[in-house]
Design an enzyme around this catalytic site. Sequence first.
Site, PDB file in Angstrom:
ATOM      1  N   GLU A 158      -3.290 -12.899  -6.550  1.00 49.41           N
ATOM      2  CA  GLU A 158      -4.205 -11.780  -6.784  1.00 49.41           C
ATOM      3  C   GLU A 158      -3.384 -10.546  -7.134  1.00 49.41           C
ATOM      4  O   GLU A 158      -2.319 -10.320  -6.556  1.00 49.41           O
ATOM      5  CB  GLU A 158      -5.015 -11.538  -5.511  1.00 49.41           C
ATOM      6  CG  GLU A 158      -5.893 -10.330  -5.517  1.00 49.41           C
ATOM      7  CD  GLU A 158      -6.613 -10.131  -4.180  1.00 49.41           C
ATOM      8  OE1 GLU A 158      -7.265  -9.089  -4.036  1.00 49.41           O
ATOM      9  OE2 GLU A 158      -6.530 -10.996  -3.283  1.00 49.41           O
TER      10      GLU A 158
ATOM     11  N   GLU B 257      -7.745  -0.228  -5.923  1.00 48.99           N
ATOM     12  CA  GLU B 257      -8.646  -0.185  -4.776  1.00 48.99           C
ATOM     13  C   GLU B 257      -8.697   1.297  -4.430  1.00 48.99           C
ATOM     14  O   GLU B 257      -7.719   1.853  -3.944  1.00 48.99           O
ATOM     15  CB  GLU B 257      -8.102  -1.010  -3.619  1.00 48.99           C
ATOM     16  CG  GLU B 257      -8.098  -2.494  -3.924  1.00 48.99           C
ATOM     17  CD  GLU B 257      -7.536  -3.324  -2.791  1.00 48.99           C
ATOM     18  OE1 GLU B 257      -8.293  -4.137  -2.245  1.00 48.99           O
ATOM     19  OE2 GLU B 257      -6.359  -3.149  -2.465  1.00 48.99           O
TER      20      GLU B 257
END
Length: 197
Positions: free
Chosen positions: A103, A108
């Site tokens: 990932e 974020e």
Amino acid sequence: GNGVVITGGGTRLAFKHNSGASVVSACPGKWRPEDISQFKLLGKTMSFTVDLSKVGCACNLAFYLVSAPARDTDGTPIPGDNMLAPGNYYCDANKVGGQWCPEVDIMEANNHAFQSTPHKCDPPTNGHYANCDRGGCGQNTRDMPNSYGPGAQFRIDTTKPFKVITAFTTQSNTLVGMVTTLQQGANRVTLDHGGCQ
């Protein structure tokens, strides 16, 4: 996905609260592993402009890449058990859909903090990953005073849109680093993952 509005001839995406989207090559009415798009980003750069002015504390607008589809030990794609979208072949470095896979968290963020995180996994067998690092090697604007936040006193003023530029550095066709640069006019903030192992 539900809650996503596409405008500007496909160049603008607006996400409603608690929504998400996956990039696929076809939408036949059910999830198929062969439709999941794979971005070839080694040695390349990805960029986009984002407006986080209405994404406050306790919210996380995430843009990330995973090495889907999830695969079982013999390499066969498996639907997974992601409770939000069952059967979507999802996997990530935290085993959210029941399977591990690499990932890369490009963003974020909210209007007070921005983090980017590459994750690593143990080498796969037949495309199946047995373990990943969960936490990854994150870089966060909270560790850079006055770099990011709402207001003109920050280098990146999150009351206004800014550009996110992520470069995927390679050596012998292997990813060796990731650098995410936030840019707003002449102002820049760099999150450099070159020291990650």
